[in-house]
Design an enzyme around this catalytic site. Structure first.
Site, PDB file in Angstrom:
ATOM      1  N   LYS A 189       0.838  -1.195   0.000  1.00  0.00           N
ATOM      2  CA  LYS A 189       0.000   0.000   0.000  1.00  0.00           C
ATOM      3  C   LYS A 189       0.873   1.245   0.000  1.00  0.00           C
ATOM      4  O   LYS A 189       1.547   1.551   0.985  1.00  0.00           O
ATOM      5  CB  LYS A 189      -0.920   0.051   1.217  1.00  0.00           C
ATOM      6  CG  LYS A 189      -1.969   1.147   1.052  1.00  0.00           C
ATOM      7  CD  LYS A 189      -2.597   1.595   2.350  1.00  0.00           C
ATOM      8  CE  LYS A 189      -1.790   2.627   3.069  1.00  0.00           C
ATOM      9  NZ  LYS A 189      -1.656   3.919   2.361  1.00  0.00           N
ATOM     10  N   CYS A 296      13.504  10.272   6.918  1.00  0.00           N
ATOM     11  CA  CYS A 296      13.423   9.748   8.279  1.00  0.00           C
ATOM     12  C   CYS A 296      14.765   9.857   8.997  1.00  0.00           C
ATOM     13  O   CYS A 296      14.814  10.049  10.195  1.00  0.00           O
ATOM     14  CB  CYS A 296      12.928   8.310   8.264  1.00  0.00           C
ATOM     15  SG  CYS A 296      13.849   7.271   7.131  1.00  0.00           S
TER      16      CYS A 296
HETATM   17  P1  NAI Z   1       1.807   7.897   8.503  1.00  0.00           P
HETATM   18  O1  NAI Z   1       2.641   7.082   9.394  1.00  0.00           O
HETATM   19  O2  NAI Z   1       0.379   8.120   8.868  1.00  0.00           O
HETATM   20  O3  NAI Z   1       1.823   7.301   7.026  1.00  0.00           O
HETATM   21  C1  NAI Z   1       2.668   6.286   6.550  1.00  0.00           C
HETATM   22  C2  NAI Z   1       1.849   5.204   5.859  1.00  0.00           C
HETATM   23  O4  NAI Z   1       1.037   4.540   6.813  1.00  0.00           O
HETATM   24  C3  NAI Z   1       0.895   5.704   4.799  1.00  0.00           C
HETATM   25  O5  NAI Z   1       0.851   4.772   3.754  1.00  0.00           O
HETATM   26  C4  NAI Z   1      -0.434   5.732   5.535  1.00  0.00           C
HETATM   27  O6  NAI Z   1      -1.540   5.619   4.677  1.00  0.00           O
HETATM   28  C5  NAI Z   1      -0.326   4.514   6.403  1.00  0.00           C
HETATM   29  N1  NAI Z   1      -1.171   4.508   7.594  1.00  0.00           N
HETATM   30  C6  NAI Z   1      -1.687   5.554   8.275  1.00  0.00           C
HETATM   31  N2  NAI Z   1      -2.406   5.130   9.325  1.00  0.00           N
HETATM   32  C7  NAI Z   1      -2.337   3.788   9.332  1.00  0.00           C
HETATM   33  C8  NAI Z   1      -2.862   2.766  10.181  1.00  0.00           C
HETATM   34  N3  NAI Z   1      -3.585   3.057  11.251  1.00  0.00           N
HETATM   35  N4  NAI Z   1      -2.585   1.476   9.886  1.00  0.00           N
HETATM   36  C9  NAI Z   1      -1.827   1.160   8.824  1.00  0.00           C
HETATM   37  N5  NAI Z   1      -1.316   2.077   7.984  1.00  0.00           N
HETATM   38  C10 NAI Z   1      -1.563   3.378   8.234  1.00  0.00           C
HETATM   39  O7  NAI Z   1       2.515   9.293   8.351  1.00  0.00           O
HETATM   40  P2  NAI Z   1       1.870  10.677   7.847  1.00  0.00           P
HETATM   41  O8  NAI Z   1       0.570  10.936   8.536  1.00  0.00           O
HETATM   42  O9  NAI Z   1       1.879  10.691   6.390  1.00  0.00           O
HETATM   43  O10 NAI Z   1       2.920  11.718   8.383  1.00  0.00           O
HETATM   44  C11 NAI Z   1       2.876  12.168   9.732  1.00  0.00           C
HETATM   45  C12 NAI Z   1       4.265  12.385  10.284  1.00  0.00           C
HETATM   46  O11 NAI Z   1       4.920  11.135  10.375  1.00  0.00           O
HETATM   47  C13 NAI Z   1       5.182  13.211   9.419  1.00  0.00           C
HETATM   48  O12 NAI Z   1       5.052  14.560   9.694  1.00  0.00           O
HETATM   49  C14 NAI Z   1       6.538  12.706   9.807  1.00  0.00           C
HETATM   50  O13 NAI Z   1       6.978  13.355  10.960  1.00  0.00           O
HETATM   51  C15 NAI Z   1       6.282  11.262  10.123  1.00  0.00           C
HETATM   52  N6  NAI Z   1       6.647  10.383   9.016  1.00  0.00           N
HETATM   53  C16 NAI Z   1       7.789   9.676   9.113  1.00  0.00           C
HETATM   54  C17 NAI Z   1       8.187   8.875   8.083  1.00  0.00           C
HETATM   55  C18 NAI Z   1       9.440   8.109   8.189  1.00  0.00           C
HETATM   56  O14 NAI Z   1       9.875   7.530   7.205  1.00  0.00           O
HETATM   57  N7  NAI Z   1      10.058   8.037   9.322  1.00  0.00           N
HETATM   58  C19 NAI Z   1       7.428   8.767   6.848  1.00  0.00           C
HETATM   59  C20 NAI Z   1       6.207   9.498   6.857  1.00  0.00           C
HETATM   60  C21 NAI Z   1       5.864  10.298   7.905  1.00  0.00           C
END
Ligand code: NAI
Ligand code: MG
Length: 765
Positions: A189, A296
Site C-alpha cells: 500500500k 526519516c
Molecule cells: P503515517 O505514518 O500516517 O503514514 C505512513 C503510511 O502509513 C501511509 O501509507 C499511511 O496511509 C499509512 N497509515 C496511516 N495510518 C495507518 C494505520 N492506522 N494502519 C496502517 N497504515 C496506516 O505518516 P503521515 O501521517 O503521512 O505523516 C505524519 C508524520 O509522520 C510526518 O510529519 C513525519 O513526521 C512522520 N513520518 C515519518 C516517516 C518516516 O519515514 N520516518 C514517513 C512518513 C511520515
C-alpha cells in the site's frame, strides 16, 4: 561597464525545466483501480493525487476497501506456493526483468515522482530512481544465491507492506525487492499522497510477465493500511510515523505475524572542531535540505563544538541563502515542494512553537503562489528541551546547539527516544569512530551523510523501530527459520503467596532472588512453594531493581568477545564440576554442553564489511542491545535457562531472567556457579515469581531494550502489546521446543541478541 566579478554576481540561473509531457500523457484523465492478481480493477471511491507544487490534480486513485485488501491478499496467497517453489535462479530472472524495465523508464519514473511528491527532479533522477533500480538488481542476486546463503530458511508467505510518501518508489523497492527475492508474495500500500509511481510499477509487473498475484498494489489512506494490517498476511513491514508504528505493533500482537518497523528519527549531526568545516556545511545541505527535509534519517539536530560554532553557523547561513526553492521540475532547483498542505502546516506549527519556546529562526520568506513551499530554515539559540530538538519536523528545518566536550556531544546525541542515524564530522577518524561506538543509532556516517546502498543495512534502534532493510541483514527480515513446531505452551498455574518463613521447616530452604550479583529478598516479602523448596515471589519492584543493576553492569558490553568467552568457558567448567548437585543427569549434561557451545560463539558472531560505494568501507557492526529481558521456558528448567541466557550474555548483553515458574530451583542453584565463574554482578539477574506479571513489567519497562518470551500464547501476546510503548523488539515463542537439539542452539539466538549498526567510513579516493 560592470567588472567581471560584478557581472558574475548579477548572473542568475536560466530556467532548465524537465518536460512533464510524457508523464502527463501517461496520467491523462486516468482514474486507477487496484492492482490485484495482475490486472487493474474498476475504479471505486476515487480521490485525487495532487501535484503539491501547483495544486493541480494529476490523476485519481481508488480508496481501497477491506474487500479490496482481502482480494489482494487472496491473490497473493494463491500465487505464494508457486512463487516460493521457483528456483532462486528463476525468481532472480523476474527481478532482473523488473530492474531492467525500471531502468528503461528511469526518466518517466523520475518525472512522475517529482510531480506527485514535489521533490526536485535532480534528486528523483539522480538518487531515488537509480537507487530503486539498484535495489532490484542487488536482490535479483540474493534470489539467485538464496539456497546457498540462507540454508534452512523459508519465506514468510504473504507480506503486507505499507510505505510513506517521502520516497515512494524507493520505499517500494526497499520493501518489494527483498520480499520477492526471498520467495514471498506482496500486497503493497503506497501512501495516499504519492501512489502514482507504484501504479506505474504495477504496469511494469504486467509488462515484465511477473506471475499474477506475486505483486499486488492497493491504494488508499490509513484505513486501507489498517485493513491490510488486520488481513490474513504473514508479515507486516511498515515505514512511517512512530505513532502508526505503535498502532501496528498493538494490532498485530498475538497474531503470529512477523513485523518490522522503520519509524521516525531525530538524528544528530555532530561537528567537531577538528572537522573540515566547509565539508560539514555541505553535509548539512545533504542532511536536512535534501528532499525538503522529509527524510526519516535527516540530520535534524546539529551539535557543533563551541570553539567553531560561530564560524560554522556563519558559513551555514551563507550557504543556506544560495539554495533555490521552487519548481521541482527545474533542474537547478534545490528544494521543491513539501508533499502537501497538511505537512506544510505541521512544519510551520512546530517552527512557530520552537520560536515561542525561545529559538531564533533564520529563514527566507516563502515564495507566493499555491504551491506547498517551505524555504530552508535554521533554528538557533535553543536548549535541549525545545520542541525543535525533540520532535521530528520532517521539513527543511534544522536546529543547532553547541557542545564543549566529546562526552557532552554523546550525551546530547543520545538525548532522544529515537535511534535511526547519526553523522559525525571529524578529520580525526580515531576520535570519530570512538563517538560512532557510543551513539545509539542504526546507521552512522563518518564525514558524510544520507549515504544509502542496497548492500548496506538500514534501520533503527530504540523508538526508530526494528529490522533492517538492505544487504544480507535485510534479507533475514523476509525469511524465517524452521520454527519450533512443538505444542502450545500452557499458562502456569496461579501462585499462592506465602509470607516469608511461613512453615518453620521451609525457612532454611527459602531461596532468594539474584540481583546485581547478590542474593536479595523479594521486595514484597512473599514466597511460593515448589516441590522441595520455597522460592521468592518477585514483583514489579524486583524487576525494576534488576534492571537498574543490569544497567550498572555496562562494562560487560564493552569487554572483548575473547574476555566474555573466557568467563563463559569458566562457567561451563564450573557447571560441569557441580553437575551432580544440580539435578537429573541428562539435562545437566546437556546444559554443560550448551554452555561450552555459547562460550565458543562469544568472539565469533562478528560483523561484516559491505561492498557499497567505492569511496567507503561500510561496516555492519553487531552490537548488543544492552539490557535484555528473557522469560525462560517452563520446560527444561535448567537447559532452557542456559540455552537462552548464555547466548544473550555471550553477545554482550546484561539480562534479567525469569526462570521456569513451576521449577525455578535449578536456575537459582546456578547462582553459585555464576558467582564462582567471574560473571560480573548485574550481568545475569534472576527474578522468580508469576511469569505473566513479570513479563508484563519487562515489556513495559523503558530501560529494557529487547525481550524474549518463551511462554504461553497469552503472555506472549501481552508482551507484544505492552512493548508498543518503547517499541523494543520482542521475540515470542508460544510453542514448546526440544531444547536438547538444534532448536535449542540455532543461529537465531545470536541474531536476536544483537542489533546491527552500519558505519560508513571514508576509504580511498
Ligand atoms: P503515517 O505514518 O500516517 O503514514 C505512513 C503510511 O502509513 C501511509 O501509507 C499511511 O496511509 C499509512 N497509515 C496511516 N495510518 C495507518 C494505520 N492506522 N494502519 C496502517 N497504515 C496506516 O505518516 P503521515 O501521517 O503521512 O505523516 C505524519 C508524520 O509522520 C510526518 O510529519 C513525519 O513526521 C512522520 N513520518 C515519518 C516517516 C518516516 O519515514 N520516518 C514517513 C512518513 C511520515
Ligand atoms: Mg501527490
Amino acid at each position: 561597464m560592470p567588472t567581471v566579478s560584478e557581472a558574475l554576481s548579477l548572473m542568475d540561473y536560466g530556467p532548465a525545466p524537465e518536460s512533464p509531457a510524457v508523464a502527463l500523457d501517461w496520467l491523462k484523465g486516468r482514474t486507477f483501480g487496484q492492482f490485484i492478481a495482475g490486472a487493474f480493477t474498476a475504479p471505486r471511491d476515487p480521490f485525487d493525487s495532487v501535484n503539491p507544487a501547483t495544486g493541480a490534480v494529476l490523476a485519481q486513485v481508488s480508496q481501497g476497501s477491506e474487500a479490496d485488501v482481502a482480494a489482494a491478499v487472496k491473490a497473493a496467497r494463491a500465487a505464494a506456493r508457486k512463487w516460493a517453489g521457483l528456483s532462486g535462479g528463476q525468481r532472480a530472472r523476474h527481478l532482473y526483468a523488473l530492474a531492467r524495465l525500471m531502468q528503461k523508464r528511469e526518466r518517466l519514473f523520475a518525472v512522475i515522482e517529482s510531480l506527485d511528491n514535489g521533490k526536485p527532479i535532480r534528486e528523483s533522477r539522480d538518487i531515488d530512481v537509480p537507487l530503486a533500480v539498484r535495489h532490484f538488481y542487488h536482490h535479483a542476486g540474493w534470489a539467485e544465491l538464496i539456497a546457498d546463503e540462507f540454508p534452512g530458511m523459508r519465506p514468510h508467505g504473504v507480506c503486507g507492506q505499507i510505505i510513506p510518501w517521502n520516497f515512494p518508489l524507493l520505499m517500494l523497492a526497499w520493501k518489494a525487492a527483498p520480499a520477492l527475492a526471498a520467495g514471498n508474495t506482496v500486497v503493497l500500500k503506497p501512501a495516499e499522497q504519492t501512489p502514482l509511481s507504484a501504479l506505474l510499477f504495477a504496469e511494469l509487473c504486467i509488462e515484465a510477465g511477473l506471475p499474477k498475484g506475486v505483486v499486488n498494489i492497493v491504494t488508499g489512506d490509513g484505513r486501507t493500511g489498517a485493513a491490510l494490517v488486520a488481513s490474513d498476511v504473514d508479515k507486516i513491514a511498515f515505514t512511517g510515523s512512530t505513532e502508526v508504528g505503535r498502532q501496528i505493533r498493538r494490532a498485530t500482537a498475538g497474531s503470529g505475524k512477523a513485523l518490522t518497523l522503520e519509524l521516525g528519527g531525530k538524528s544528530p549531526f555532530i561537528v567537531f572542531a577538528e572537522s573540515d568545516l566547509d565539508a560539514a556545511v555541505e553535509g548539512v545541505v545533504d542532511a536536512i535540505w535534501f528532499n525538503q527535509g522529509e527524510v526519516c534519517c535527516a540530520g535534524s539536530r546539529i551539535l557543533v563544538q563551541e570553539s567553531v560554532a560561530e564560524r560554522f553557523t556563519r558559513r551555514l547561513k551563507a550557504r543556506m541563502a544560495t539554495l533555490r526553492v521552487g519548481d521541482p521540475l527545474d533542474k537547478s532547483t534545490d528544494i521543491g515542494a513539501v508533499v502537501d498542505r497538511v505537512q506544510l502546516d505541521r512544519i510551520r506549527g512546530i517552527v512557530d512553537q520552537a520560536v515561542a519556546e525561545g529559538a531564533v529562526l533564520h529563514q527566507a520568506p516563502a515564495p507566493n503562489g499555491p504551491g506547498c513551499f517551505c524555504p530552508p530554515a535554521l533554528l538557533t539559540d535553543l536548549g535541549a528541551a525545545n520542541i525543535a530538538m525533540t520532535e521530528e519536523i520532517f521539513g527543511p528545518v534544522v536546529a543547532l546547539m553547541t557542545f564543549r566536550t566529546p562526552d557532552e556531544a554523546v550525551a546530547l546525541a543520545n538525548n532522544t527516544r529515537y535511534g535511526l542515524a547519526a553523522s559525525i564530522w571529524n578529520e580525526n577518524i580515531t576520535a570519530a569512530l570512538d563517538i560512532a561506538a557510543q551513539v545509539k543509532a542504526g546507521v552512522v556516517w563518518i564525514n558524510g551523510t544520507n549515504l544509502f546502498d542496497a548492500n548496506a543495512p538500514f534501520g533503527g534502534m530504540r523508538e526508530s523501530g526494528y529490522g533492517r532493510e538492505g544487504a544480507r541483514e535485510g534479507m533475514l527480515a523476509y525469511l524465517t527459520g524452521a520454527g519450533a513446531g512443538g505444542r502450545a505452551r500452557n499458562a502456569p498455574e496461579a501462585l499462592s503467596p506465602l509470607p516469608a518463613g511461613a512453615s518453620g521447616d521451609a525457612v532454611d530452604r527459602t531461596r532468594k532472588l539474584y540481583i546485581g550479583g547478590a542474593q536479595k529478598r523479594p521486595d514484597g516479602g512473599y514466597s511460593y512453594a515448589v516441590p522441595g523448596a520455597q522460592v521468592p515471589l518477585g514483583g514489579r519492584k524486583d524487576i525494576r531493581n534488576a534492571v537498574e543493576a543490569a544497567h550498572k553492569a555496562g562494562g560487560w558490553s564493552r569487554v572483548t568477545g575473547h574476555n566474555r568467552a573466557q568467563v563463559l568457558y569458566f562457567l561451563a567448567e564450573n557447571l560441569n564440576a557441580r553437575a551432580r548437585d544440580l539435578g537429573p543427569g541428562d539435562e545437566v549434561a546437556q546444559a554443560v554442553e550448551r554452555a561450552f557451545y555459547w562460550a565458543a560463539w562469544a568472539d565469533k558472531y562478528d560483523g561484516k564489511v559491505h561492498s557499497t560505494a567505492s569511496s567507503q568501507v561500510t561496516l555492519a557492526m553487531k552490537e548488543p542491545f544492552g539490557v535484555m529481558g528473557i522469560v525462560c521456558p517452563e520446560e527444561a528448567p535448567l537447559l532452557g535457562f542456559v540455552s537462552t541466557v548464555l547466548p544473550a550474555i555471550a553477545m554482550g548483553n546484561r539480562v534479567i531472567a525469569v526462570p521456569s515458574q513451576a521449577n525455578p530451583v535449578p536456575a537459582l542453584d546456578l547462582v553459585q556457579v555464576l558467582d564462582t565463574s567471574d560473571v560480573p554482578g548485574g550481568v545475569v539477574n534472576i527474578v522468580t515469581g508469576p511469569r505473566a506479571e513479570l513479563t508484563d513489567t519487562l515489556a513495559k519497562h523503558d530501560d529494557v531494550a529487547a525481550l524474549w518470551v518463551f511462554a504461553d500464547a497469552t503472555t506472549c501476546a501481552n508482551a507484544e502489546t505492552q512493548s508498543a510503548g518503547n517499541l523494543k523488539p520482542v521475540w515470542t515463542d508460544p510453542l514448546t521446543r526440544d531444547w536438547s537439539g538444534p532448536q535449542g542452539q540455532s543461529r537465531e539466538f545470536l541474531r536476536r541478541a544483537v542489533q546491527v549498526k552500519t558505519v560508513w567510513v571514508p576509504y580511498g579516493a
